[in-house]
Design an enzyme around this catalytic site. Sequence first.
Site, PDB file in Angstrom:
ATOM      1  N   GLU A 138      44.812  22.594  58.065  1.00 41.48           N
ATOM      2  CA  GLU A 138      43.676  21.629  59.122  1.00 41.48           C
ATOM      3  C   GLU A 138      43.061  20.500  58.488  1.00 41.48           C
ATOM      4  O   GLU A 138      43.085  19.409  57.863  1.00 41.48           O
ATOM      5  CB  GLU A 138      42.485  21.606  59.812  1.00 41.48           C
ATOM      6  CG  GLU A 138      42.016  20.583  60.771  1.00 41.48           C
ATOM      7  CD  GLU A 138      43.038  20.104  61.714  1.00 41.48           C
ATOM      8  OE1 GLU A 138      43.189  19.984  62.206  1.00 41.48           O
ATOM      9  OE2 GLU A 138      42.862  18.660  61.690  1.00 41.48           O
ATOM     10  N   ILE A 145      38.864  14.943  60.024  1.00 38.62           N
ATOM     11  CA  ILE A 145      39.209  14.082  61.603  1.00 38.62           C
ATOM     12  C   ILE A 145      40.269  15.223  62.462  1.00 38.62           C
ATOM     13  O   ILE A 145      41.187  16.122  61.052  1.00 38.62           O
ATOM     14  CB  ILE A 145      39.722  12.946  60.766  1.00 38.62           C
ATOM     15  CG1 ILE A 145      38.903  12.564  59.782  1.00 38.62           C
ATOM     16  CG2 ILE A 145      40.371  12.428  62.230  1.00 38.62           C
ATOM     17  CD1 ILE A 145      39.859  10.944  59.623  1.00 38.62           C
ATOM     18  N   GLY A 212      31.329   7.099  42.176  1.00 36.43           N
ATOM     19  CA  GLY A 212      32.160   8.701  42.891  1.00 36.43           C
ATOM     20  C   GLY A 212      32.773   8.547  43.676  1.00 36.43           C
ATOM     21  O   GLY A 212      33.172   9.979  44.554  1.00 36.43           O
ATOM     22  N   ASP A 226      49.808  10.120  47.249  1.00 34.70           N
ATOM     23  CA  ASP A 226      47.843  10.934  47.995  1.00 34.70           C
ATOM     24  C   ASP A 226      48.685  11.299  49.846  1.00 34.70           C
ATOM     25  O   ASP A 226      48.481  12.095  50.123  1.00 34.70           O
ATOM     26  CB  ASP A 226      46.430  11.453  47.637  1.00 34.70           C
ATOM     27  CG  ASP A 226      45.740  11.645  48.854  1.00 34.70           C
ATOM     28  OD1 ASP A 226      45.469  12.751  48.276  1.00 34.70           O
ATOM     29  OD2 ASP A 226      44.971  11.307  49.428  1.00 34.70           O
ATOM     30  N   LYS A 230      50.134  13.260  52.750  1.00 29.21           N
ATOM     31  CA  LYS A 230      48.797  13.581  53.985  1.00 29.21           C
ATOM     32  C   LYS A 230      51.000  13.227  54.950  1.00 29.21           C
ATOM     33  O   LYS A 230      50.524  13.398  56.659  1.00 29.21           O
ATOM     34  CB  LYS A 230      48.353  12.848  53.848  1.00 29.21           C
ATOM     35  CG  LYS A 230      47.032  13.249  53.272  1.00 29.21           C
ATOM     36  CD  LYS A 230      45.889  12.063  53.022  1.00 29.21           C
ATOM     37  CE  LYS A 230      44.874  13.021  51.692  1.00 29.21           C
ATOM     38  NZ  LYS A 230      43.661  12.175  51.358  1.00 29.21           N
TER      39      LYS A 230
HETATM   40  N1  HSE Z   1      41.026  12.000  46.907  1.00 33.47           N
HETATM   41  C1  HSE Z   1      41.610  11.603  48.613  1.00 33.47           C
HETATM   42  C2  HSE Z   1      41.304  10.226  49.226  1.00 33.47           C
HETATM   43  C3  HSE Z   1      40.434  12.744  48.787  1.00 33.47           C
HETATM   44  O1  HSE Z   1      40.721   9.289  48.551  1.00 33.47           O
HETATM   45  O2  HSE Z   1      40.902  10.126  50.112  1.00 33.47           O
HETATM   46  C4  HSE Z   1      41.641  14.074  49.510  1.00 33.47           C
HETATM   47  O3  HSE Z   1      42.302  14.325  50.068  1.00 33.47           O
END
Ligand code: HSE
Length: 454
Positions: A138, A145, A212, A226, A230
């Site tokens: 998950e 979420i 940050g 990334d 996903k």
């Molecule tokens: N680096 C990802 C983001 C968070 O900026 O959404 C981790 O999946």
Amino acid sequence: MTTQGSDAPRREIGVGLIGLGVVGGGVARALLERRDYFARRVGAPLIVRRAAVRDLSKPRAVELGPGVLTTNVDDVINDPAVDIVVEVIGGEEPAGSYIRQALQAGKHVVTANKELMAKSGPELLAEAHSRGLDIMFEASVGGGIPLIAPFRRDLLANRITSIRAIINGTTNYILTDLARSGAVGHALRSQGIEPPPGGGFAQALAEAQRLGYAEPDPTNDVEGYDAAYKLAVMATLGFRNRVRPDQIDTTGITKLDARDFQYAQELGYVIKLLAIAQVIDDGIVARVGPAVIPQSEPLAKVDGVYNAVQIEGDLTGTVLFQGRGAGADPTSSAVVADLLDLSHAIVLGGRERKYWGPEEDMPVLPLERLETRYYVRVIVSDQPGVLAQIAQTLGNHDVSIAAVSQKEADASAQTAELVVMTHRAREGAMRAALRDIEALPVVSGVSSFLRVEG
Ligand code: HSE
């Protein structure tokens, strides 16, 4: 295998952590602080028995007791008191090897690893299933979420036809900053920090890093990888059909120009990094890229570090999930939910876990098959007949113009900037038209090419 049968009442569920960083630490803290509550929900307490870390001397926010920390991952995987191994180190290797070893040792696995699940999820799920075990993930998509569980359970009765998502917080933060401030830098200035010179993307990224939000090495985020990982996880689960990250046409946000944000706004649109997978005809098309979407769309209003996923099911219609997609607390919420689910199953003596890897066999189609609208910005010679040549070239490829406007003209260079919005057209036709447009002597260059999604 350590899982006990239904005839042996469980006194506890042993948890082994691989990684005790931001997420691992959050999980350990939640298990300690909410121990009694979880024990009541599950029927046995969840105890962190071992935790593998790189550096034993590093100060930890959570006290796990003597003998729990180790630098040897084998101590976690092979400890007979560990029922569930939690992998929170990320990356393809060595995480993948650790998970396979944990399965071979008879342990269930919980992971937050999007890259691994995107690339090897179906194989790992099959391996787990063949051993009567499960891998739960998950936390791999969208932090806190709920997404994997809804795909797995609540939406199961549906044929899912599309998944549209803002699924990377770093890039959404940067794009929100670009859209709001135009010149960017407002968030830094509000904190009394002077943003670096240059404007545009570089400045917004520097700002996100200083606040940050972005990683020191933000390549995976800003290049769209990334989001592609996903999307691969969600599409494979939602369509029950394998979609690999390398089948997803992926473009990042590094080439975006502040002018496009301004022009999009004037036309009633915003620019977002969208991850979209949809079923068309006989297959699936999937892409990650900056897209122009109407301001009235729900996804257009998802700003800052927030994520959102909009799913179309044939029975549900549109459903929208939104929330914080990263961070210690939201991500540990997802990991702990998986731990509770598995623990409850162990307490009930259930050893057979349902297989939920891909079962369909639709092809992932090249993006040329996609049909959508487009936003194009072209730098042209400021002279009579140029617009007609652009329109003719698009027409030659069956691409119809919906709107066109001339933006700034550079008198000294005798060039002008044209923004063209098209009607729906095939991506293949559009790309061919752009190649021809770039070859026109009156065209200095195609500065932007964005899909209009919505
Ligand atoms: N680096 C990802 C983001 C968070 O900026 O959404 C981790 O999946």
